[in-house]
Design an enzyme around this catalytic site. Structure first.
Site, PDB file in Angstrom:
ATOM      1  N   SER B 139       0.853  -1.187   0.000  1.00  0.00           N
ATOM      2  CA  SER B 139       0.000   0.000   0.000  1.00  0.00           C
ATOM      3  C   SER B 139       0.889   1.236   0.000  1.00  0.00           C
ATOM      4  O   SER B 139       2.033   1.181   0.469  1.00  0.00           O
ATOM      5  CB  SER B 139      -0.877   0.016   1.260  1.00  0.00           C
ATOM      6  OG  SER B 139      -1.466   1.290   1.434  1.00  0.00           O
ATOM      7  N   TYR B 152      -2.461  -0.517  10.197  1.00  0.00           N
ATOM      8  CA  TYR B 152      -2.471  -1.023   8.827  1.00  0.00           C
ATOM      9  C   TYR B 152      -1.188  -0.618   8.108  1.00  0.00           C
ATOM     10  O   TYR B 152      -0.517  -1.430   7.472  1.00  0.00           O
ATOM     11  CB  TYR B 152      -3.704  -0.452   8.118  1.00  0.00           C
ATOM     12  CG  TYR B 152      -3.777  -0.740   6.639  1.00  0.00           C
ATOM     13  CD1 TYR B 152      -4.212  -1.979   6.172  1.00  0.00           C
ATOM     14  CD2 TYR B 152      -3.429   0.239   5.697  1.00  0.00           C
ATOM     15  CE1 TYR B 152      -4.294  -2.232   4.806  1.00  0.00           C
ATOM     16  CE2 TYR B 152      -3.499  -0.014   4.343  1.00  0.00           C
ATOM     17  CZ  TYR B 152      -3.940  -1.245   3.900  1.00  0.00           C
ATOM     18  OH  TYR B 152      -4.006  -1.498   2.560  1.00  0.00           O
TER      19      TYR B 152
END
Lengths: 475, 260
Positions: B139, B152
């Site tokens: 990501s 995350y």
């Protein structure tokens, strides 16, 4: 003596059948197009006994000089047998031109030995660096296909280590096994030696003519005429020319020069001159870009004046050998050579294909067009009566994958085929359409390799074999 | 086998119910991939995707159960997969959770520990098969954490780093690719206000397939987020906090489990 254990190679291709006496290295290898590198346990047998023993350590495939463009001579996670060190001439009859050699010998070495005695190989490809084993496995063709057929038409016998043992194959005694091995992409076993019928020549020279043609129609017409007039013929064309220049190029024809022609020649050529090979720095620099390729093609076309001259055989047959590692020119991503043949009645497809390929603006040095004569009894042999086109394109060319896939479907639809020795990207279902005798080939091949000892990445990618592998092979 | 354009013949997709996995498998099918092993915690939910893949020309679609957090099942999962299929050309790691309500440890277990566990099992298979490709969904958050996604972000930073190291271990034969999408409008982000330069799963899929063809080490999707993240990464902390407060919103309470 050096023993190599499987832990040294890190690959599962282990010591089935005892200890090895020859070096084995885990090596990353790829085809000449440098796409899709894989890691294999590469065996380097040093003599006949070792070569034969290595061939029994499946799953393996033989590899000569590595000049197949795609994945025909690589075997990811399995064994690859480098045949190059076993390269002797066993018997050469200077009266009849019959020669028996190891399959690991290159065409170049062979010619150096036979030309001084007045004998030439019956079929030579565009590079002299291929081995005889590779030439048989791909049933290669040359500029004389329209008269003399392909390589295996001149092989009178071969010894092959198949999955059943060592077998002696001849076209008359064992026609099925012989012709399944001829053009069989190394999948029936390891070719150990071969007997070839050479052709007599009076000199090491070729009397060559070059003519220039401004468009595809005149080029194809000229090739048609040239085929009747000369023993060797080929056309180099400008693959980036479009519109009214589409398919412009040079028709090059030749015949072996007679002694008289050489003596009468005003400028005696020196036979060794074309023999020097330069090499590029060993780095893959993407030198072939659309602008340079365009410039090269235009210059090649413009600078070649119509001519007739006597040239050494090397510069006529093997011009690309003058730069030993020219495949690096296409950069890190490598390149594909798309070579197809379509029947005479589908000749118009050549023009369609050239149009679409030129539109990609993908850098291609030279494209080659040639007319084939009839094929031979081999079920997987590439040549068939018709037109063959070969184009080199870097894989990074935008949209190339999709374009070639759509062209392949049209090739199959008109009854043509893609050359497996050049392939690295064909859609598997099309192989059956392009090679209608594939199942017949599979049947005999499976009999010759009952335990699935021979396979390559090509055979797995295109499902040529039934994937009948020893189940422990890759665990 | 992979072809010259690095399009795999057979792909293993871990976390096949994610929207990015769904789009990517469909993109692969149209590029020529014919065999899919789809793995998910809920293999029953994969039926519609399996159907679409077959319609797109796939010869074989398997749906199997796989849970990233069940670490002791990973060895057998990989053995069984390689037993059924002699080789896997592409391994695509697409599972992961945003972890808004599942707890920091669960998120770390899924996104990082689970991924490392399964990829270590797969690594030895790839070394032995001598060919293949690995693509791992990281990501842009791996580049710099924010207050609203730091757990995350930290798991993706770990996974991203692991994957780049794996690429070095397996080079030059096996191509390992890190995929760094920006904000993807998907199930995982449902209910969140899209960040700038947000993309759809189909856009990410197209960038992934293009990355495979080029053998790219890192794929940014959309490509412009590379420059954005490069800038953000070098901002002083207070400035970064100020900017990210303006461009991202707090999650809505309806999200319970972003990962399916």
């Amino acid at each position: 003596m050096r023993l190599t254990t499987p832990t040294e190679t890190g690959l599962p291709h282990d010591l089935r059948g005892g200890q090895r006496t020859w070096p084995v290295t885990a090596t990353t290898i790829s085809g000449w197009g440098r796409t899709n590198p894989v890691r294999s346990a590469v065996h380097h047998p040093t003599d006949h006994a070792e070569l034969e023993a290595a061939a029994g350590m499946g799953p393996t495939v033989a590899r000569g000089s590595g000049r197949s463009y795609g994945d025909a001579a690589q075997n990811a996670g399995g064994g690859v047998i480098d045949t190059q060190a076993v390269n002797r001439i066993h018997h050469f009859d200077e009266q009849t031109g019959v020669i028996t050699i190891d399959a690991g010998i290159t065409v170049d070495t062979l010619l150096h030995a036979t030309v001084p005695h007045g004998w030439f190989i019956a079929v030579t490809p565009g590079t002299s660096q291929v081995t005889v084993g590779g030439a048989i496995a791909a049933d290669i063709h040359g500029k004389n296909h329209h008269h003399d057929g392909s390589f295996c038409d001149h092989v009178t016998a071969m010894t092959v280590r198949t999955g059943r043992g060592t077998e002696h194959l001849t076209p008359s005694g064992t026609p099925e096994e012989f012709w399944v091995t001829a053009g069989g992409m190394g999948l029936t076993g390891v070719i150990l030696h071969a007997t070839l019928q050479l052709r007599p020549v009076e000199s090491p020279f070729i009397t060559a003519t070059t003519t220039r043609h401004p468009d595809l129609e005149s080029l194809m017409a000229a090739l048609d005429v040239a085929d009747r007039a000369a023993g060797y013929s080929v056309a180099w064309l400008d693959g980036l020319a479009t519109g009214r220049h589409l398919g412009r190029g040079l028709v090059i024809t030749g015949d072996h020069s007679t002694r008289q022609q050489v003596e009468d020649s005003p400028r005696p050529a020196t036979p060794g001159a074309a023999n020097r090979s330069r090499s590029m720095p060993p780095v893959a620099l993407p030198i072939v870009n659309p602008i340079i390729a365009r410039g090269f093609n235009v210059a090649w076309y413009r600078l070649h004046r119509p001519s007739k001259q006597i040239v050494p055989y090397q510069s006529f047959f093997h011009p690309l050998d003058s730069v030993s590692n020219w495949n690096l020119l296409y950069g890190r991503g490598g390149f594909v050579q798309w070579q197809i043949v379509v029947p005479d009645e589908a000749a118009l497809f050549i023009s369609d294909a050239l149009t679409e390929l030129a539109l990609t603006r993908a850098g291609s040095f030279l494209s080659v067009l040639k007319r084939f004569g009839p094929g031979n009894p081999s079920p997987l042999s590439f040549p068939m009566q018709g037109w063959t086109l070969a184009v080199d394109i870097p894989t990074r060319a935008p949209g190339l994958d999709g374009l070639l896939r759509s062209l392949d479907r049209r090739v199959a639809a008109v009854g043509g085929r893609v050359y497996l020795a050049k392939d690295s990207r064909l859609d598997p279902p099309l192989v059956d359409a392009m090679y209608p005798r594939l199942d017949e080939w599979r049947g005999t091949r499976d009999e010759m390799d009952p335990d699935g000892q021979f396979r390559s990445d090509l055979s797995r990618r295109l499902h040529l074999t039934h994937n009948k592998l020893p189940s422990g092979a890759l665990r | 086998m992979n072809n010259a354009f690095n399009i795999p013949e057979r792909a293993l997709v871990l976390g096949a119910n994610s929207d990015i996995a769904r789009s990517t498998t469909l993109a692969l099918a149209s590029a020529g991939t014919t065999e899919f092993v789809l793995a998910s915690r809920r293999p029953g939910d994969l039926r519609p995707l399996a159907h679409r893949l077959r319609a797109a020309g796939a010869d074989l679609v398997e749906t199997v159960e796989f849970d990233a957090t069940e670490l002791d099942t990973h060895h057998n999962f990989v053995s069984a997969t390689w037993e059924r299929h002699e080789h896997i050309d592409l391994t695509f790691v697409a599972f992961g959770e945003l972890g808004l309500h599942s707890g920091a440890v669960h998120t770390a277990m899924t996104n990082y520990v689970g991924a490392v566990s399964i990829l270590e099992e797969i690594r030895s298979r790839l070394q032995r098969q001598g060919t293949g490709t690995v693509a791992v969904v990281s990501s842009v958050a791996a580049e710099r954490p924010r207050a609203d996604n730091y757990v995350y972000a930290s798991t993706k930073a770990g996974l991203d780093s692991y994957t780049r190291g794996l690429a070095d271990v397996l080079a030059p034969t096996i191509h390992v690719m890190v995929v760094r999408p920006g904000f993807v409008r998907s199930k995982m982000t449902a209910g969140l206000d899209p960040a700038p330069f947000s993309v759809d799963p189909d856009d990410v899929a197209a960038d992934i397939v293009a990355g495979l063809r080029r053998r790219s080490p890192i794929v940014w999707s959309p490509p412009i987020v590379r420059g954005v993240m490069s800038t953000l990464r070098h901002l002083p902390g207070p400035v970064h906090r100020k900017i990210t407060q303006h461009t991202t919103s707090t999650p809505k309470s309806t999200i319970t489990d972003a990962f399916r």
